[in-house]
Motif scaffolding. Sequence first.
Motif, short mmCIF file in Angstrom:
data_model
loop_
_atom_site.label_atom_id
_atom_site.label_comp_id
_atom_site.label_asym_id
_atom_site.label_seq_id
_atom_site.Cartn_x
_atom_site.Cartn_y
_atom_site.Cartn_z
N ARG A 28 -2.99 -67.56 -23.89
CA ARG A 28 -3.64 -67.96 -25.14
C ARG A 28 -4.99 -67.26 -25.34
NH1 ARG A 28 -1.10 -71.94 -27.81
NH2 ARG A 28 0.49 -73.16 -26.69
N SER A 29 -5.68 -66.95 -24.25
CA SER A 29 -6.97 -66.27 -24.38
C SER A 29 -6.78 -64.77 -24.64
CB SER A 29 -7.81 -66.48 -23.12
OG SER A 29 -7.21 -65.86 -21.99
N ALA A 31 10.76 -73.05 -18.24
CA ALA A 31 12.07 -73.05 -18.89
C ALA A 31 12.02 -74.04 -20.05
CB ALA A 31 13.15 -73.45 -17.90
N LEU A 32 12.74 -73.76 -21.13
CA LEU A 32 12.71 -74.62 -22.31
C LEU A 32 13.96 -75.50 -22.34
CD1 LEU A 32 11.48 -72.11 -25.05
CD2 LEU A 32 10.14 -73.47 -23.43
N THR A 33 13.77 -76.79 -22.55
CA THR A 33 14.88 -77.74 -22.62
C THR A 33 15.51 -77.73 -24.00
OG1 THR A 33 13.55 -79.61 -23.39
CG2 THR A 33 13.58 -79.17 -21.01
N ASP A 34 16.51 -78.60 -24.21
CA ASP A 34 17.15 -78.67 -25.52
C ASP A 34 16.22 -79.24 -26.58
OD1 ASP A 34 17.07 -81.22 -24.53
OD2 ASP A 34 19.19 -81.68 -24.91
N ARG A 35 15.11 -79.83 -26.18
CA ARG A 35 14.07 -80.27 -27.12
C ARG A 35 13.01 -79.20 -27.34
NH1 ARG A 35 12.51 -86.63 -26.27
NH2 ARG A 35 14.55 -87.49 -26.77
N LEU A 36 13.22 -78.06 -26.70
CA LEU A 36 12.28 -76.93 -26.78
C LEU A 36 10.94 -77.26 -26.15
CD1 LEU A 36 13.07 -75.49 -30.33
CD2 LEU A 36 14.23 -75.11 -28.15
N SER A 37 10.95 -78.26 -25.27
CA SER A 37 9.76 -78.62 -24.51
C SER A 37 9.89 -78.00 -23.11
CB SER A 37 9.64 -80.14 -24.41
OG SER A 37 10.81 -80.69 -23.85
N PRO A 38 8.77 -77.92 -22.37
CA PRO A 38 8.85 -77.30 -21.04
C PRO A 38 9.67 -78.13 -20.06
CG PRO A 38 6.66 -78.20 -21.44
CD PRO A 38 7.39 -78.27 -22.74
N GLY A 39 10.59 -77.51 -19.37
CA GLY A 39 11.38 -78.21 -18.37
C GLY A 39 10.52 -78.58 -17.17
N ARG A 40 10.61 -79.80 -16.74
CA ARG A 40 9.77 -80.28 -15.65
C ARG A 40 10.10 -79.55 -14.34
NH1 ARG A 40 6.50 -84.58 -14.77
NH2 ARG A 40 6.34 -85.41 -12.66
N ALA A 49 13.57 -69.26 -31.17
CA ALA A 49 13.03 -68.10 -31.88
C ALA A 49 12.62 -68.46 -33.30
CB ALA A 49 14.06 -66.98 -31.89
N ALA A 50 13.37 -69.38 -33.93
CA ALA A 50 13.09 -69.74 -35.32
C ALA A 50 11.97 -70.77 -35.45
CB ALA A 50 14.36 -70.30 -35.97
N GLN A 51 11.83 -71.66 -34.46
CA GLN A 51 10.94 -72.80 -34.61
C GLN A 51 9.61 -72.68 -33.88
OE1 GLN A 51 13.11 -76.34 -33.49
NE2 GLN A 51 14.87 -75.82 -34.75
N LEU A 52 9.51 -71.82 -32.88
CA LEU A 52 8.32 -71.80 -32.03
C LEU A 52 7.51 -70.53 -32.22
CD1 LEU A 52 9.91 -73.09 -28.68
CD2 LEU A 52 8.86 -74.43 -30.52
N ASP A 53 6.20 -70.68 -32.03
CA ASP A 53 5.35 -69.49 -32.04
C ASP A 53 5.44 -68.79 -30.69
OD1 ASP A 53 3.78 -70.92 -30.23
OD2 ASP A 53 2.23 -71.42 -31.71
N ALA A 54 4.72 -67.69 -30.53
CA ALA A 54 4.86 -66.86 -29.33
C ALA A 54 4.52 -67.64 -28.06
CB ALA A 54 3.96 -65.63 -29.45
N ALA A 55 3.42 -68.41 -28.10
CA ALA A 55 3.03 -69.16 -26.90
C ALA A 55 4.05 -70.23 -26.55
CB ALA A 55 1.65 -69.79 -27.10
N ALA A 56 4.54 -70.95 -27.55
CA ALA A 56 5.51 -72.02 -27.30
C ALA A 56 6.85 -71.47 -26.82
CB ALA A 56 5.71 -72.87 -28.55
N ARG A 57 7.20 -70.25 -27.22
CA ARG A 57 8.44 -69.67 -26.73
C ARG A 57 8.36 -69.37 -25.23
NH1 ARG A 57 8.56 -67.00 -31.84
NH2 ARG A 57 7.63 -65.09 -30.98
N LEU A 58 7.15 -69.23 -24.72
CA LEU A 58 6.97 -69.00 -23.29
C LEU A 58 6.72 -70.30 -22.52
CD1 LEU A 58 4.70 -65.82 -23.16
CD2 LEU A 58 7.17 -65.96 -22.89
N LYS A 96 9.31 -77.67 -35.59
CA LYS A 96 9.70 -77.76 -36.98
C LYS A 96 11.01 -78.50 -37.11
CE LYS A 96 7.45 -73.34 -37.97
NZ LYS A 96 7.67 -71.96 -38.46
N LYS A 97 11.41 -78.69 -38.35
CA LYS A 97 12.69 -79.36 -38.58
C LYS A 97 13.83 -78.56 -37.99
CE LYS A 97 11.24 -81.64 -42.88
NZ LYS A 97 11.51 -81.79 -44.32
N GLU A 98 14.93 -79.25 -37.76
CA GLU A 98 16.10 -78.64 -37.11
C GLU A 98 16.47 -77.34 -37.79
OE1 GLU A 98 19.18 -78.57 -34.27
OE2 GLU A 98 17.46 -79.91 -34.51
#
Length: 256
Positions: free
Chosen positions: A115-116, A128-137, A232-241, A251-253
Amino acid sequence: MSDRLDDLERRIDALRAGVRKAMRDRDGTTARVLRAELRTAERDWDALVSGEQPKAVPEPPPLVTVREQVHQGLRLLGATAQPRLIVAVSEAFLGGTIRSAQLTSLRRDEERSFRSSPYGRPYYLCAALTDRLSPGRGLLTLSSWPLERRVVGPLSPRVDFLTCAIAVASQESEDERAARLLGRMARNIPGASSGALGPPHPERVIEAARAELAVHAERDTRDRAELARRAAAQLDAAARLFGAATLSTIKKEYVT
């Protein structure tokens, strides 16, 4: 003694430069490791100039940071993995010295660095991104891998485990830790162990893992492709990582 002092002074200078760079990059994990090595080198220098004769001091090992050791471990495995597996692979095959506790804050440090200064590094250790597009624990992956390899669907944990088992079985090592690791993994793969005493045969593990992988691969590939499209459609560059922090940031589905 003069040659040893010269070597230590050069190492101390290199370590100090490394600490400064890590602090500029806001890479707290690397900075902590380098500071610890710097303190050890400075103690050795003090012992020599004070006239003490320490026991034979081995040549300092190559300066491989925790971050790079994790990177090497993930590249060997070829799939998303948990810290304890990365540590075990690093020890067994790469001469690694990392501990699981050192990985606790690593992903956060990587995210702050990105981010910096976005894309300021050739790779990032990310979530890793889960099906909720959140970080996998507790799941680490590499930013250099395609998005489809960095998302995890319902079958992905099993597919990744089998992929990692094949990678481990394909490595050659005389280290007993490598045999123990392969044995632990083989116990979780039907048909991988013969039941005899001793470590399983690597070829048997590979064959059994590939057989089960063939059952899951097609469905997992479809699931991951869909998750990758959504990310790819819903997340910005940082969130995709590093994943979406909360559901409200997504964003919405995505509608195809």
